[in-house]
Design an enzyme around this catalytic site. Structure first.
Site, PDB file in Angstrom:
ATOM      1  N   HIS A  22     -18.173  40.132 -42.696  1.00 25.93           N
ATOM      2  CA  HIS A  22     -19.155  39.226 -42.092  1.00 25.93           C
ATOM      3  C   HIS A  22     -19.535  39.686 -40.679  1.00 25.93           C
ATOM      4  CE1 HIS A  22     -21.077  35.242 -41.463  1.00 25.93           C
ATOM      5  NE2 HIS A  22     -20.713  35.447 -40.203  1.00 25.93           N
ATOM      6  N   GLU A  23     -18.534  39.927 -39.856  1.00 23.25           N
ATOM      7  CA  GLU A  23     -18.814  40.300 -38.470  1.00 23.25           C
ATOM      8  C   GLU A  23     -19.425  41.703 -38.385  1.00 23.25           C
ATOM      9  OE1 GLU A  23     -18.840  38.093 -36.360  1.00 23.25           O
ATOM     10  OE2 GLU A  23     -17.629  36.583 -37.375  1.00 23.25           O
ATOM     11  N   HIS A  26     -23.206  41.431 -38.587  1.00 20.03           N
ATOM     12  CA  HIS A  26     -23.817  41.137 -37.277  1.00 20.03           C
ATOM     13  C   HIS A  26     -23.809  42.390 -36.393  1.00 20.03           C
ATOM     14  CE1 HIS A  26     -24.120  36.908 -38.081  1.00 20.03           C
ATOM     15  NE2 HIS A  26     -22.814  36.704 -38.141  1.00 20.03           N
TER      16      HIS A  26
END
Length: 451
Positions: A22-23, A26
């Site tokens: 997920h990170e 980003h």
């Protein structure tokens, strides 16, 4: 290794991978759009391991493995020198910021596709959903569902395995009817049945979606031979062993597991004389069921034994396996199905069709991680794919503290031509944090009550 440690380790591994994915979404899109990333952290709190790359980003693995974050250069948070304005998040276009914010959930969805692709490349054991019988006066019985009929579609959506049928049936909560397409087990005859579900009551804590509709699937039956004798249980103290076949209890001949189950539950703290067959010899043992509390709150006996199951009927089992490219299509299809179901469940929570008592927190997730890891690679990959999709869906909810809330503000900015005021954003973040903390608290309380 104890069950607690195994569950904890499985939870940390699964969540660590999913948070990193997920990170990284980003992080990667931010870098591609020229944003300086100051820190990439997996976990919160004290840094256990840290290092820097050539572009100055600090990578951290922290002590509390319950999330992570990507800290970008942003003059709304810290002062930024004029020569670095072009590297700041807040100086990027709305479309660039929207891409960066949405990249985390998108990365989780892509990762779910990858996990499912890998599963179907290896081969997924599946079982056909064949009806063994229906409960009298149940929703399924009143609709005319009969024995030896295989469910092949739900409301026109193909579903030829128990797992897919289960997901599609849960998705129908809150509707007025379900259209089942059924095929006779040993023929090509197909027919449809309409289930009236206006009064459907389903409690996933105590029953399966099938039994709540009155459908008994054709499954392996419990035998009278023991598969598990729990450690430090009344059964172990009495001398019962794995492989024992129970012949009689209190001189009452035993022919089915249901009889054993009834006698144990009906006799808490009362000695039972149990005759077992072990290695060809008959043995007489005495066991006293412990007093325990059932899900309905009433007291019952507990001995600490689990029966062996009879083999699966061979014509019900099959392995779903695809080639490299076909597995990609199946992975995308299954990810879409899980995403649609996740959004549907959120909507049902909002409308009240699904109770908040069904929310699960970190304890339930840890137990799920541990149990699926024990079952093997395919089960663990399936679990991670489900959690990855859920992580994406939760982060896309329009709560200001989540990615979805940031996207909501950016859409407003796109329409208005100027950012939402800092005061409005602050109020929104406080509201979002309150709602999120409330939901997390409910989920944690649900976990504790289940324990």
């Amino acid at each position: 290794m104890s069950a607690f440690l195994w569950n904890a380790l499985s939870f940390i591994v699964a969540l660590g991978i999913l948070v990193t994915v997920h990170e990284f979404g980003h992080f990667w899109v931010a870098r591609k759009n020229g944003v300086l990333v100051k820190r990439f952290s997996i976990g919160f709190g004290k840094a256990l391991i840290r290092w820097r790359d050539r572009q100055g980003t600090e990578f951290v693995i922290a002590a509390i493995p319950l999330g992570g974050y990507v800290q970008m250069l942003d003059e709304r948070v810290d002062p930024v020198l004029p020569q670095f304005h072009d590297l700041a998040f807040n100086h990027k276009t709305v479309w660039q910021r929207m891409a960066i914010v949405s990249a985390g959930p998108v990365a989780n969805l892509i990762f779910a596709v990858f996990l499912l692709w890998l599963m179907y490349l290896v081969g997924v054991p599946e079982v056909k959903p064949v009806v063994a019988s229906t409960q009298s006066q149940s929703i399924a019985a009143l609709a005319g569902v009969g024995a030896d009929e295989q469910i092949i579609a739900i409301n026109g959506r193909q579903a030829r395995d128990i797992r897919t049928v289960n997901l599609l049936l849960v998705e129908q909560l809150g509707r007025s009817e379900i259209r089942l397409t059924l095929q006779q087990r040993n023929s090509l005859q197909v027919q449809e049945r309409i289930l009236d579900i206006r009064n459907w009551q389903f409690n996933p804590e105590t029953e399966s979606v099938f039994t709540s509709l009155g459908i008994n699937l054709l499954l392996p039956q419990a035998t009278t031979t023991l598969a598990v004798v729990s450690k430090n249980s009344a059964a172990e103290r009495a001398g019962l062993q794995v492989g024992d076949t129970i012949q009689a209890i209190n001189d009452q001949p035993i022919t089915a597991w249901a009889e054993i189950d009834r006698l144990i539950k009906d006799n808490p703290e009362i000695p039972l004389n149990i005759r077992v067959l072990r290695d060809g010899q008959l043995l007489s043992l005495q066991a006293t069921p412990e007093l325990s509390q059932a899900a309905d709150g009433f007291s019952q006996g507990l001995l600490g034994i689990v029966p062996m199951a009879s083999p699966w009927p061979e014509d019900l089992r099959y392995t779903q396996r695809y080639g490299i490219f076909a597995a990609v299509n199946e992975g995308i299809s299954q990810t879409w199905q899980l995403t649609r179901l996740s959004f549907a469940m959120v909507a049902k929570l909002v409308t009240g069709d699904l109770s908040v008592k069904h929310l699960s927190g970190p304890i339930s997730i840890a137990q799920g991680a541990g149990s699926t890891a024990s079952m093997g690679l395919i089960a663990f990959l399936s679990f991670m794919a489900l959690i990855s999709v859920n992580l994406a869906v939760i982060n896309l909810l329009p709560l200001p503290i989540l990615d979805g809330g940031h996207l909501m503000y950016l859409v407003v900015e796109l329409i208005r031509g100027k950012p939402v005021s800092e005061r409005a954003q602050e109020i929104g973040f406080r509201f979002g944090a309150l709602v999120l903390l409330m939901l997390m608290g409910i989920a944690l309380l649900n976990d504790i009550s289940r324990l």
